[in-house]
Motif scaffolding. Structure first.
Motif, PDB file in Angstrom:
ATOM      1  N   CYS A  61      60.835  66.162  46.713  1.00 59.59           N
ATOM      2  CA  CYS A  61      60.879  67.618  46.958  1.00 59.59           C
ATOM      3  C   CYS A  61      59.377  68.258  47.308  1.00 59.59           C
ATOM      4  O   CYS A  61      59.415  68.787  48.252  1.00 59.59           O
ATOM      5  CB  CYS A  61      61.619  68.778  45.814  1.00 59.59           C
ATOM      6  N   GLU A  65      58.320  68.829  51.173  1.00 61.75           N
ATOM      7  CA  GLU A  65      57.547  69.787  51.389  1.00 61.75           C
ATOM      8  C   GLU A  65      56.160  69.704  52.482  1.00 61.75           C
ATOM      9  O   GLU A  65      55.296  69.675  53.332  1.00 61.75           O
ATOM     10  CB  GLU A  65      57.231  70.546  50.156  1.00 61.75           C
ATOM     11  N   ASP A  79      60.423  78.412  53.128  1.00 59.75           N
ATOM     12  CA  ASP A  79      61.498  77.687  53.066  1.00 59.75           C
ATOM     13  C   ASP A  79      62.256  77.048  53.679  1.00 59.75           C
ATOM     14  O   ASP A  79      63.416  76.325  54.034  1.00 59.75           O
ATOM     15  CB  ASP A  79      62.308  78.623  51.848  1.00 59.75           C
ATOM     16  N   TYR A 103      66.832  74.007  49.528  1.00 58.06           N
ATOM     17  CA  TYR A 103      65.360  74.737  49.166  1.00 58.06           C
ATOM     18  C   TYR A 103      66.090  75.293  47.700  1.00 58.06           C
ATOM     19  O   TYR A 103      65.528  75.494  46.516  1.00 58.06           O
ATOM     20  CB  TYR A 103      64.994  75.840  50.465  1.00 58.06           C
ATOM     21  N   HIS A 104      67.122  75.765  47.990  1.00 55.33           N
ATOM     22  CA  HIS A 104      67.260  77.397  46.416  1.00 55.33           C
ATOM     23  C   HIS A 104      68.198  76.241  45.620  1.00 55.33           C
ATOM     24  O   HIS A 104      67.398  76.643  44.778  1.00 55.33           O
ATOM     25  CB  HIS A 104      68.130  78.591  47.038  1.00 55.33           C
ATOM     26  N   ARG A 107      65.719  72.482  45.247  1.00 56.98           N
ATOM     27  CA  ARG A 107      64.056  72.330  45.606  1.00 56.98           C
ATOM     28  C   ARG A 107      63.763  73.605  44.279  1.00 56.98           C
ATOM     29  O   ARG A 107      62.486  73.553  42.966  1.00 56.98           O
ATOM     30  CB  ARG A 107      63.378  72.615  46.866  1.00 56.98           C
ATOM     31  N   CYS A 108      64.127  74.505  44.653  1.00 58.76           N
ATOM     32  CA  CYS A 108      64.052  76.501  43.687  1.00 58.76           C
ATOM     33  C   CYS A 108      64.459  75.964  42.519  1.00 58.76           C
ATOM     34  O   CYS A 108      63.740  76.731  41.643  1.00 58.76           O
ATOM     35  CB  CYS A 108      64.108  77.347  44.549  1.00 58.76           C
ATOM     36  N   SER A 109      65.526  75.511  41.978  1.00 56.99           N
ATOM     37  CA  SER A 109      66.172  75.722  41.149  1.00 56.99           C
ATOM     38  C   SER A 109      65.645  74.477  39.751  1.00 56.99           C
ATOM     39  O   SER A 109      65.254  74.504  38.896  1.00 56.99           O
ATOM     40  CB  SER A 109      67.575  74.829  40.924  1.00 56.99           C
ATOM     41  N   HIS A 112      61.376  75.887  39.325  1.00 59.21           N
ATOM     42  CA  HIS A 112      61.670  76.869  38.555  1.00 59.21           C
ATOM     43  C   HIS A 112      62.198  77.726  37.800  1.00 59.21           C
ATOM     44  O   HIS A 112      61.301  77.925  36.038  1.00 59.21           O
ATOM     45  CB  HIS A 112      61.623  78.232  39.450  1.00 59.21           C
TER      46      HIS A 112
END
Length: 178
Positions: A61, A65, A79, A103-104, A107-109, A112
C-alpha cells in the motif's frame, strides 16, 4: 545537507546534479533503487516461512501510493490514487472494482485499524483478487508491483510526461531533504 542520502548510492547532491543535466538514466536508477531499498528488499529479505501476507500488503500500500505520486508528479496523494493507479495498470486492474474499494477496505483498514475491512482477507495463494471469496493475494500483489516498478524505470527514460512528473517529485523531495 546535500549529502543526505536518498538511496544507499545517491545523495541529494547527486540527485540535483542528475536533474540539472536531465540524466534520465541516473534518475530512473535512483528512483528504482529508492523503491527497492524502502519497499521491495525488506520484504524479499524475510524468510518465506516468516513472511506474513498482512505485512506484505501494508508495505505494498505504501509502495502503490508512493509510486502513483511519482507517476503523477504529486507531493501528496488522495484516496482516488489507488483506483486511478489500478485503472492504469493492466496487472492490477482487478483491484479497481468499486465493490472491493481497495483504498478503504484494505489500505485504510490495514494502516489505521491493523485489520482489513468489508469482510476482505489477505492470503498468499489464489488469484490476485477473488471477489467471491473476498481475498487479496499478497504474494501476487507484490510480484505485480515489482514488475510495475521495472516498467516505471523504463518509462521514465522514454515518456516525456513520466519524465517531467518524476523530476517534479524528486525536486520536491530534494527541497525537503536539504
Amino acid at each position: 545537507m546535500n549529502e543526505t542520502k536518498l538511496t544507499n548510492h545517491y545523495t541529494v547532491a547527486d540527485c540535483k546534479k542528475a536533474l540539472k543535466s536531465d540524466d534520465k538514466e541516473k534518475i530512473a536508477e535512483l528512483i528504482y533503487q529508492r523503491f527497492q531499498e524502502r519497499f521491495i528488499s525488506p520484504l524479499d529479505s524475510i524468510p518465506k516461512e516468516k513472511k506474513h501476507g498482512f505485512c506484505i500488503v501494508a508495505i505494498c500500500c505504501l509502495l502503490i501510493e508512493s509510486l502513483w505520486a511519482f507517476k503523477q508528479g504529486d507531493i501528496t496523494t488522495k484516496d482516488k490514487a489507488f483506483k486511478e493507479y489500478f485503472l492504469h495498470s493492466s496487472r492490477l486492474s482487478p483491484l479497481a472494482d468499486d465493490k472491493l474499494d481497495f483504498y478503504h477496505n484494505i489500505r485504510c483498514s490495514i494502516l489505521h485499524q491493523a485489520e482489513t475491512g468489508g469482510g476482505w482477507k489477505i492470503r498468499r495463494s489464489g488469484k490476485l483478487c477473488d471477489r467471491t471469496a473476498k481475498t487479496i493475494n499478497a504474494t501476487k500483489l507484490l510480484s505485480s508491483l515489482k514488475k510495475e516498478l521495472n516498467d516505471y524505470r523504463e518509462e521514465i527514460k522514454k515518456d516525456i510526461k513520466t519524465w517531467e512528473n518524476a523530476k517534479k517529485k524528486l525536486m520536491y523531495i530534494c527541497s525537503i531533504s536539504d
